[in-house]
Design an enzyme around this catalytic site. Structure first.
Site, short mmCIF file in Angstrom:
data_model
loop_
_atom_site.label_atom_id
_atom_site.label_comp_id
_atom_site.label_asym_id
_atom_site.label_seq_id
_atom_site.Cartn_x
_atom_site.Cartn_y
_atom_site.Cartn_z
NE ARG A 44 -0.65 5.11 8.68
CZ ARG A 44 -1.95 5.02 9.00
NH1 ARG A 44 -2.34 5.28 10.23
NH2 ARG A 44 -2.84 4.67 8.09
CB CYS A 82 -5.86 -0.44 4.48
SG CYS A 82 -5.47 0.16 2.82
CG ASP A 139 -0.71 4.03 5.27
OD1 ASP A 139 0.20 4.52 5.97
OD2 ASP A 139 -1.90 4.05 5.61
CB CYS A 189 -0.91 0.01 1.22
SG CYS A 189 -2.06 1.41 1.23
CG HIS A 236 -1.77 -1.05 5.92
ND1 HIS A 236 -2.29 -0.03 6.67
CD2 HIS A 236 -1.90 -0.66 4.62
CE1 HIS A 236 -2.69 0.94 5.87
NE2 HIS A 236 -2.47 0.58 4.62
CO CO Z 1 -3.46 1.26 2.97
#
Ligand code: CO
Length: 221
Positions: free
Chosen positions: A56, A111, A54, A52, A108
């Site tokens: 993090r 998400c 993302d 992803c 994750h």
């Molecule tokens: Co995500």
């Protein structure tokens, strides 16, 4: 920028990134003088990571790997969309040229993409189009998901099922089927990373012996 006299609060965030980069490069070089020279000549990663976007979930940090070890593709909610030329080019290059042994789809918990897909919010145009792929995964698994009352648990489960579905999508490509037939690699892995504890949970796996729905099988590979 005024060389090293520049202090933090006068720096823009972009200038800070570039300064941090210089600091990182000289640290690495001090530690291992041949580092950049060596890496500039070749990369031989064993892994393709589809994760992803993302911020993090940085592939290398959470797996303790170094530059050169993981070939990375990231998009919203780690999707494998069979019309996505970007993803397919990365997959083709990783499998056929870099000869990776493993392809990892890593989702994750928590998400934003998965959460968004579970709402009826109109995110307009392109985002609706992208999230639609996750909505399809929900529909395919609706019986199981609708039975989960707790919303966070339902979202977590969809995250796991989504990763499993994306691994299946990989196996449905001629790229993977040809590599399986000729070289019995790569192994496909579906993982979910926990933002709250930093731990990766393996949820699904496929290899050259795995069953593929006949409608997706190719002859004469
Ligand atoms: Co995500």
């Amino acid at each position: 920028m005024n060389e090293n006299s520049q202090i933090d609060h006068h720096m823009t965030p972009i200038e800070k990134l570039l300064l941090e980069n210089k600091a990182w490069a000289s640290e690495v070089k001090a530690d291992d003088p041949g580092y950049f020279e060596r890496l500039s000549h070749l990369q031989t990663p064993q892994f393709l990571w589809i994760g992803c976007s993302d911020s993090r979930v940085p592939a290398d940090k959470i797996t303790g790997t170094q530059p050169g070890e993981i070939f990375v593709h990231r998009n919203i909610a780690n999707m494998v969309v069979h019309t996505d030329v970007n993803l397919l080019s990365v997959l083709d290059y990783a499998v056929n040229h870099l000869k990776v042994q493993h392809v990892i789809v890593c989702g994750h918990y928590g998400c934003g993409g998965v959460k968004a897909a579970m709402t009826k919010t109109d995110y307009q145009h392109v985002l609706n189009m992208w999230l639609r792929n996750i909505k399809d995964v929900y529909r395919i698994n609706a019986a199981e998901l609708d039975a989960i009352e707790d919303e966070e648990r339902r979202t977590d489960r969809l995250t796991e099922l989504n990763v499993k579905e994306q691994v299946n999508h990989l196996a449905e490509t001629s790229i993977i089927q040809r590599a399986w037939k000729k070289e019995q690699r790569p192994q496909l892995h579906g993982w979910v990373y926990g933002l709250k504890d930093g731990i990766i949970k393996p949820v699904f796996e496929m290899n050259a012996k795995s069953h593929i729905d006949p409608i997706y099988q190719y002859d004469g590979l």
